[in-house]
Design a protein around this motif. Structure first.
Motif, PDB file in Angstrom:
ATOM      1  N   THR A  81      -2.104  -4.499 -16.199  1.00  0.00           N
ATOM      2  CA  THR A  81      -2.454  -3.935 -14.893  1.00  0.00           C
ATOM      3  C   THR A  81      -1.478  -2.822 -14.542  1.00  0.00           C
ATOM      4  N   ASN A  82      -1.417  -2.433 -13.287  1.00  0.00           N
ATOM      5  CA  ASN A  82      -0.725  -1.216 -12.864  1.00  0.00           C
ATOM      6  C   ASN A  82       0.710  -1.140 -13.379  1.00  0.00           C
ATOM      7  N   ALA A  83       1.069   0.022 -13.918  1.00  0.00           N
ATOM      8  CA  ALA A  83       2.378   0.179 -14.555  1.00  0.00           C
ATOM      9  C   ALA A  83       3.533   0.223 -13.569  1.00  0.00           C
ATOM     10  N   SER A  84       3.269   0.599 -12.320  1.00  0.00           N
ATOM     11  CA  SER A  84       4.366   0.736 -11.360  1.00  0.00           C
ATOM     12  C   SER A  84       4.389  -0.363 -10.304  1.00  0.00           C
ATOM     13  N   GLU A  85       3.425  -1.269 -10.318  1.00  0.00           N
ATOM     14  CA  GLU A  85       3.382  -2.333  -9.312  1.00  0.00           C
ATOM     15  C   GLU A  85       3.177  -3.678 -10.012  1.00  0.00           C
ATOM     16  N   ALA A  86       4.274  -4.367 -10.326  1.00  0.00           N
ATOM     17  CA  ALA A  86       4.204  -5.671 -10.995  1.00  0.00           C
ATOM     18  C   ALA A  86       4.045  -6.743  -9.926  1.00  0.00           C
ATOM     19  N   ARG A  87       2.822  -7.054  -9.561  1.00  0.00           N
ATOM     20  CA  ARG A  87       2.613  -7.900  -8.393  1.00  0.00           C
ATOM     21  C   ARG A  87       1.687  -9.080  -8.664  1.00  0.00           C
ATOM     22  N   ARG A  88       1.556  -9.504  -9.912  1.00  0.00           N
ATOM     23  CA  ARG A  88       0.618 -10.588 -10.210  1.00  0.00           C
ATOM     24  C   ARG A  88       1.265 -11.717 -11.002  1.00  0.00           C
ATOM     25  N   MET A  89       2.590 -11.875 -10.882  1.00  0.00           N
ATOM     26  CA  MET A  89       3.300 -12.982 -11.514  1.00  0.00           C
ATOM     27  C   MET A  89       4.213 -13.637 -10.493  1.00  0.00           C
ATOM     28  N   GLN A  90       4.359 -14.943 -10.624  1.00  0.00           N
ATOM     29  CA  GLN A  90       5.337 -15.665  -9.817  1.00  0.00           C
ATOM     30  C   GLN A  90       6.629 -15.780 -10.621  1.00  0.00           C
ATOM     31  N   VAL A  91       7.748 -15.433 -10.011  1.00  0.00           N
ATOM     32  CA  VAL A  91       9.057 -15.494 -10.658  1.00  0.00           C
ATOM     33  C   VAL A  91       9.943 -16.427  -9.848  1.00  0.00           C
ATOM     34  N   LEU A  92      10.519 -17.421 -10.517  1.00  0.00           N
ATOM     35  CA  LEU A  92      11.304 -18.457  -9.864  1.00  0.00           C
ATOM     36  C   LEU A  92      12.712 -18.504 -10.440  1.00  0.00           C
TER      37      LEU A  92
END
Length: 707
Positions: A97-108
């Motif tokens: 998906t978008n190269a400049s907006e990493a917004r579809r993963m949860q990071v814990l």
């Protein structure tokens, strides 16, 4: 290396399943303890039992990689696309998906989310945890809203730090190298009767990329310092308390990209660097009621502070109230007028509606009467976000064949920015989740779960997951998984109120020293959630006699209602009008050839289709890694890694990393000296055209003392 499509089936998997070795009894039965993972379902499970694909980056692999950043480690995860917006802004997405907006993963971090809800991002360079404090990283490669709520749309990354009990003693480490690399780490661990503590201080510096597309110096260096305190102690036989404090302070350079809208204006060209401060604290109470029943309550608080003030110049007419009204009526018409204002030499404006032309003529009159003069002022683009989270989780073994994990979660998010939100915006989220594991027979494992989530700004949702695992034996399993997941639009996408209040104007604008720029963007306010439907077939096996662990995955994912519009203050109109489809295969192999050698291979083939071309930017059709770890004896060890992607945002990426280390005993202390060489094999920019290095290689060295 990566040029063609994958074979229609995995010959490695077929060979392993049907080889004589698999049929040998001693391959199925052994006394070794089965490894366990926790991130997939919140239940401890062996890899063969997990309802999905897992990658575990253990401490040996983390150390051998020589990586200075978590994002670089994720190149070892099949299907993970790792790029760079600039030198201090990595971009990480699973499958793309978008190269400049990493917004579809949860990071814990130890179960605490570091995904910023206000601006929909993970600041990889600013995560307040040192590499040396990480014990392992568990990556669930697939949707997992069921366990972790919205934003776990495509994957979950859980960074698990070392327990204080495993951190006794003193560690000192320095790293120096090319490209301005200058890192340090220091920790002290101690213990007492029933308790343990670790305090660590760390810092990082580097200069980022060398030059942009024009050969000019590229402002993207970073400087940061971190503090981490972890304490664990037993209250009594069945209760314990864990708490953590983390803080980070630093600065990230930003390339100055503003260009005046009106022609003939000379820009001030000041820097737009970001001062980044992060604070986090958490406390967790663990209660073991009996061997079959346990629960915990965890509370956490986090604060992200991004201070960014820069100076810009434009024409006085930029602050015209009439121009601002015209922008609200028709942004396209207004932009054409502003960029071509010197061409309107006649008495009237360009054709438009009567209201548009009336406002445009007023603007032209102001321009001719002196509003074309240059003004310069300060722009405060700072943003502050806070999160308060409270979670209760109960784990219960109902019988020898039935386990249940369930829980409740409350979260409060707040974002504050005069530029992005014209003040403050907040959101409240309630969650209820459950996961049931039923061992129907010795071979069949059935799993189902769901998450109900309700947010103040978006509404409610229910996401399910169903999985069937056929266990050939405890170490070998086939799986079929169907899951759904969502991503809630963040505050910026849905509720942005974006405009620039410019202060300290010299000279004043229309008699005022502070005025609002004419461009203003409002979010739609009614965006729906993105929705993914995922199907997966896979195999996970561990061949004990060979020391070989294998995971193979076939997947088909469909995302609908995607929000794909770029986040910019220029005719930004977000919508749920887009969709994407990802299908392909992933393989990972971890082979301990002997007590001295370890071989690790990953490969991913991702076939992506998207209605919006932006959603294919960070998808590489073929990607993978290869690593060889070797213990030579007498304190010497080495590691060799290859990373390759055939096209990230259109650019090829290939790199070979080599690390050589020597451990030396000094009395009761241990000194480790290590050197890392990274050599790019391609000759292309990194993800974006402005990300360039003068040299294709970099070297850095470290010295670490433990006592």
């Amino acid at each position: 290396m990566f040029s063609g499509p994958p074979p229609p089936r995995s010959p490695l998997l077929l060979a392993l399943l049907f080889s004589p070795l698999v049929l040998a009894d001693d391959l199925f039965v052994d006394s070794q303890t089965l490894p366990q993972v926790l991130t997939a379902t919140r239940l401890k499970q062996t890899p063969a039992e997990v309802p999905g694909s897992m990658t575990v980056l253990d401490s040996e692999l983390i150390s051998a990689s020589g990586a200075r950043d978590i994002s670089e480690l994720l190149r070892l995860v099949p299907g993970m696309m790792v790029g760079s917006i600039n030198g201090n802004q990595p971009a990480v997405n699973y499958h793309g998906t978008n190269a400049s907006e990493a917004r579809r993963m949860q990071v814990l971090i130890d179960g605490r989310s570091v995904y910023r809800a206000g601006l929909a991002t993970v600041d990889w360079s600013d995560i307040p945890v040192a590499m040396e404090d990480i014990d392992r990283i568990e990556v669930f490669r697939g949707p997992n809203t069921v366990s972790y709520g919205a934003n776990a749309l495509m994957a979950v990354i859980n960074i698990i730090t070392r327990h204080p009990a495993d951190s006794h003693g003193t560690r000192l480490k320095i790293t120096r190298g090319q490209r301005g690399i200058n890192d340090f780490y220091a920790s002290q661990g101690t213990g007492w009767d029933g308790g343990d503590l670790r305090l660590s201080l760390s810092g990082q510096e580097d200069d980022g990329f060398d030059s942009d597309r024009n050969g000019a110096d590229y402002r993207d260096s970073r400087r940061l310092n971190r503090l981490s305190l972890a304490v664990s102690h037993d209250l009594n036989e069945g209760q314990s308390l864990d708490w953590q404090l983390n803080a980070k302070d630093g600065s990230n350079q930003r390339p100055y990209t503003y260009r005046p809208v009106f022609s003939g204006i000379t820009d001030a060209g000041n820097n737009s660097d970001v001062v980044a401060k992060d604070y986090a604290g958490s406390v967790r109470w663990n209660l073991d009621i009996n061997p079959e029943h346990s629960l915990y309550v965890q509370g956490s608080a986090q604060h992200w502070d991004r201070q960014q003030v820069w100076r810009a110049c434009d024409a006085e007419v930029s602050f015209s109230p009439e121009l601002a009204q015209l922008w609200q009526l028709n942004p396209n018409y207004t932009e054409r007028l502003a960029r071509n204002i010197n061409q309107f030499t006649g008495p009237g404006a360009a054709p438009g509606t009567p209201q548009e032309m009336a406002l445009a003529n007023q603007v032209l009159e102001q321009w001719r009467n002196g509003a074309s003069q240059t003004l310069c002022g300060d722009i405060d683009q700072s943003a502050r976000e806070s999160r308060y989270d409270l979670e209760l989780q109960d784990t219960l073994s109902l019988s020898d064949s039935l386990r249940l994990v369930s829980g409740l979660n409350y979260r409060y998010d707040r974002a504050d920015s005069e530029t992005y939100f014209n003040g403050t915006l907040d959101d409240t989220t309630w969650r209820a989740f459950g996961q049931l594991e039923w061992r129907a027979t010795e071979h069949w494992l059935l799993q189902g779960g769901a998450m109900f989530e309700d947010t103040q700004l978006i509404g409610s949702s229910l996401t399910p997951r169903f999985a069937v695992n056929y266990l050939i034996n405890p170490r070998h399993g086939l799986r079929a998984v169907y899951s759904e997941a969502i991503r809630s639009p963040d505050m910026f996408e849905n509720n942005v109120n974006w405009s620039y209040q410019v202060s300290n104007l010299r000279p004043s604008a229309y008699g005022q020293s502070s005025a609002r720029y004419f461009v203003k963007t409002r979010g739609p306010g009614d965006l729906d959630q993105e929705h993914i439907r995922s199907r997966e077939l896979g195999y996970n096996g561990y061949f004990a006699e060979l020391g070989l662990a294998v995971d193979v995955k076939l997947f088909y994912d469909e995302i609908t209602g995607m929000i794909s519009e770029p986040l910019r203050n220029n005719q930004y109109i977000a919508s749920n009008a887009n969709s994407s489809r990802f299908r392909g295969t992933e393989t990972q192999l971890d082979w301990r050839l002997s007590s001295a050698d370890r071989l690790r291979l990953t490969y991913a083939f991702v076939d992506a289709e998207a209605s919006n071309p932006l959603d294919q930017q960070l998808t590489s059709r073929n990607s993978g890694s290869a690593g060889w770890l070797r213990n030579w004896g007498h304190g010497w060890n080495s590691a060799l890694f290859y990373y390759g992607d055939n096209a990230l945002n259109g650019y090829r990426f290939e790199r070979v990393d080599t690390r050589i280390a020597k451990r030396i005993a000094i009395g009761k202390a241990q000194l480790q000296l290590a050197g890392v060489l990274q050599q790019r094999l391609d000759h292309q920019p990194n993800t974006f055209v402005d990300n360039n290095y003068d040299e294709r290689r970099v070297m850095y060295f470290s010295a670490e003392l433990e006592f």
